[in-house]
Design a protein around this motif. Structure first.
Motif, PDB file in Angstrom:
ATOM      1  N   ALA A 161      44.634 -15.340  -8.564  1.00 34.57           N
ATOM      2  CA  ALA A 161      44.641 -15.554  -7.475  1.00 34.57           C
ATOM      3  C   ALA A 161      44.499 -17.094  -7.027  1.00 34.57           C
ATOM      4  O   ALA A 161      44.150 -17.784  -6.241  1.00 34.57           O
ATOM      5  N   ASP A 216      46.398 -21.221  -7.820  1.00 27.51           N
ATOM      6  CA  ASP A 216      47.639 -22.084  -7.434  1.00 27.51           C
ATOM      7  C   ASP A 216      48.351 -22.492  -8.577  1.00 27.51           C
ATOM      8  O   ASP A 216      47.934 -23.569  -9.334  1.00 27.51           O
ATOM      9  N   ARG A 272      37.032 -14.059  -2.417  1.00 23.94           N
ATOM     10  CA  ARG A 272      37.793 -12.719  -1.839  1.00 23.94           C
ATOM     11  C   ARG A 272      38.323 -13.097  -0.562  1.00 23.94           C
ATOM     12  O   ARG A 272      39.527 -12.665  -0.483  1.00 23.94           O
ATOM     13  N   ASN A 317      39.669 -15.923   0.420  1.00 23.89           N
ATOM     14  CA  ASN A 317      40.886 -16.799   0.251  1.00 23.89           C
ATOM     15  C   ASN A 317      42.026 -15.975  -0.447  1.00 23.89           C
ATOM     16  O   ASN A 317      43.221 -16.245   0.122  1.00 23.89           O
ATOM     17  N   ARG A 318      41.565 -14.845  -1.297  1.00 19.30           N
ATOM     18  CA  ARG A 318      42.675 -13.911  -1.804  1.00 19.30           C
ATOM     19  C   ARG A 318      43.181 -13.227  -0.880  1.00 19.30           C
ATOM     20  O   ARG A 318      44.461 -13.330  -0.639  1.00 19.30           O
ATOM     21  N   ASP A 319      42.327 -12.655   0.164  1.00 21.51           N
ATOM     22  CA  ASP A 319      43.022 -11.909   1.065  1.00 21.51           C
ATOM     23  C   ASP A 319      43.804 -12.722   2.201  1.00 21.51           C
ATOM     24  O   ASP A 319      44.652 -12.230   2.652  1.00 21.51           O
ATOM     25  N   ALA A 320      43.586 -14.139   1.988  1.00 23.03           N
ATOM     26  CA  ALA A 320      44.268 -14.726   3.304  1.00 23.03           C
ATOM     27  C   ALA A 320      45.323 -15.135   2.652  1.00 23.03           C
ATOM     28  O   ALA A 320      46.376 -16.111   3.180  1.00 23.03           O
ATOM     29  N   VAL A 321      45.595 -15.049   1.132  1.00 16.46           N
ATOM     30  CA  VAL A 321      46.772 -15.677   0.354  1.00 16.46           C
ATOM     31  C   VAL A 321      46.839 -17.035   0.526  1.00 16.46           C
ATOM     32  O   VAL A 321      47.855 -17.831   0.635  1.00 16.46           O
ATOM     33  N   ARG A 322      45.442 -17.772   0.237  1.00 15.37           N
ATOM     34  CA  ARG A 322      45.488 -19.042  -0.307  1.00 15.37           C
ATOM     35  C   ARG A 322      44.691 -19.012  -1.342  1.00 15.37           C
ATOM     36  O   ARG A 322      43.654 -18.681  -1.558  1.00 15.37           O
ATOM     37  N   SER A 323      45.238 -20.327  -2.184  1.00 19.09           N
ATOM     38  CA  SER A 323      44.655 -20.676  -3.390  1.00 19.09           C
ATOM     39  C   SER A 323      42.978 -21.143  -3.343  1.00 19.09           C
ATOM     40  O   SER A 323      42.464 -21.148  -4.408  1.00 19.09           O
ATOM     41  N   ASN A 342      53.051 -15.933  -9.231  1.00 19.60           N
ATOM     42  CA  ASN A 342      52.098 -14.809  -8.608  1.00 19.60           C
ATOM     43  C   ASN A 342      51.096 -14.842  -9.733  1.00 19.60           C
ATOM     44  O   ASN A 342      51.038 -13.922 -10.656  1.00 19.60           O
ATOM     45  N   SER A 355      50.690 -26.637  -3.937  1.00 20.61           N
ATOM     46  CA  SER A 355      49.785 -27.102  -3.017  1.00 20.61           C
ATOM     47  C   SER A 355      49.641 -28.622  -3.106  1.00 20.61           C
ATOM     48  O   SER A 355      49.253 -29.239  -2.029  1.00 20.61           O
TER      49      SER A 355
END
Length: 372
Positions: A199, A201, A31, A33-39, A195, A157
């Motif tokens: 969530a 990559d 959660r 990672n998702r909120d930080a917009v990183r895969s 997208n 990435s």
């Protein structure tokens, strides 16, 4: 199907992986990672590499652990339980298998977790490597790649790309494809992050006269399908294991909810209808786990493995679908709210069902083996 039991070494590996992931990569980390917009978390991946996970399929002389495909499946299964995101399948399984078989000099970088690979195979909504049409036009001793790849795992990435391109023939032909190993910053290569609902990559890659040399070719020119097929089967087995772990993860969350949620003055887990559904799900997960174990062991033994792998992926896809549907339904309407984790499992199961071949793709392979 009789359940295949883990060996003593496999039990030790599973226990070690589970303990590490429960401490360092719980669902709360997904959660975050998702909120930080990183895969995925690069620091976590670095720790995995230090533990030998990035080199699970690589020889010791290349810095690998050489534990085999069954071990890779165990690691994938444990990661699936808490939806751990990492470059494991694309880099440590698929790329490692392809490059190991080709005797590449990039193996040590993979084992160290430094070479991160994207898998550029798909060109349409459905997985079908032989229908690759991205052109690799010969130009002296070099090639020029032009076209588009979609649904590229770790495409945004990664620092290297495995790309299947057509050097001769037409889309749909098994010959005429060549596998290239390119650095991701090659001139003319444009990457656009997609997208993804889970969530993770995934990206679209556009090749505009991207130059490749003979040194970038993996295997033989015009015979790239032979070079990538064993690696894809290794990835399919690992993904099937992840989906089975996902099924176990959402089942555990659901059982916990059934024991806590009360309705009509009693816990809903005491209702016989829900007990029957939970028991059925448990049975399906156990049978699928045996198919996963068998696929890993068949891959380790060498020889033909497409039937075992496709059976594992097809079963894992259907079991994950059942697990997430039961999980969300037994949670009720709140199951799809962002406050609860059940919806995360459903989204990952949906993406995992499509990646590297959906149920229909693998069912067709099984049917062909049975002469249907």
């Amino acid at each position: 199907m009789e359940k295949l039991l883990d060996t003593e070494d496999e039990v030790m590996l599973r226990d070690a992986a589970r303990g590490f992931l429960e401490e360092n990569a719980p669902l709360s980390a997904f959660r975050a990672n998702r909120d930080a917009v990183r895969s995925y978390d690069p620091a976590l991946w670095s720790e995995m590499a230090q533990m030998g996970w990035a080199g699970v399929l690589l020889p010791e002389e290349a810095g690998g652990a050489d534990m085999g495909h069954r071990a890779a499946g165990i690691l994938s299964e444990e990661m699936g339980k808490t939806l751990v995101a990492s470059p494991f399948i694309a880099s440590a399984v698929i790329a490692a298998t392809a490059l190991r078989d080709a005797g590449s000099d990039h193996l040590a970088d993979i084992a160290a977790g430094q070479a991160l690979y994207a898998l550029a195979i798909d060109e349409s909504a459905k997985f079908s490597p032989k229908h690759s049409a991205l052109q690799a036009r010969g130009e002296g001793n070099a090639f020029r790649l032009s076209g588009r790849k979609c649904f590229v795992a770790d495409g945004a990435s990664a620092n290297r790309i495995l790309v299947l391109a057509r050097t001769s023939g037409s889309a749909g032909e098994t010959q005429g494809l060549t596998l290239f190993n390119l650095d991701a910053d090659r001139a003319g290569l444009n990457r656009e992050a997609a997208n993804s609902i889970d969530a993770r990559d995934f990206a679209t890659l556009d090749f505009d006269n991207v130059e490749a040399t003979g040194d970038d070719v993996i295997g033989d020119v015009d015979n790239g399908l032979a070079a990538i097929t064993p690696a894809l089967q290794a990835g399919q087995a690992a993904l099937a294991a992840e989906l089975t772990g996902l099924s176990s993860g959402i089942a555990a969350i659901t059982l916990g909810y059934l024991k806590e949620r009360k309705q009509f003055g009693r816990t809903i887990g005491s209702f016989q209808a829900l007990q029957h559904r939970a028991a059925h799900l448990f049975s399906e997960i156990e049978v699928t786990a045996s198919a996963i174990a068998n696929a890993g062991r068949v891959l380790d033994a060498g020889g033909s493995s497409d039937l075992a792998v496709s059976l594992a992926k097809a079963r894992a896809t259907q079991t994950a679908k059942l697990a997430v549907m039961e999980g969300v339904q037994m949670h009720g309407g709140i199951g799809m709210t962002d406050e609860y984790d059940a919806g995360f499992f459903m989204k990952r199961a949906r993406v995992g069902a499509e990646w590297l071949g959906d149920y229909g793709y693998h069912a067709a392979i099984i049917a062909a083996h049975r002469g249907l």
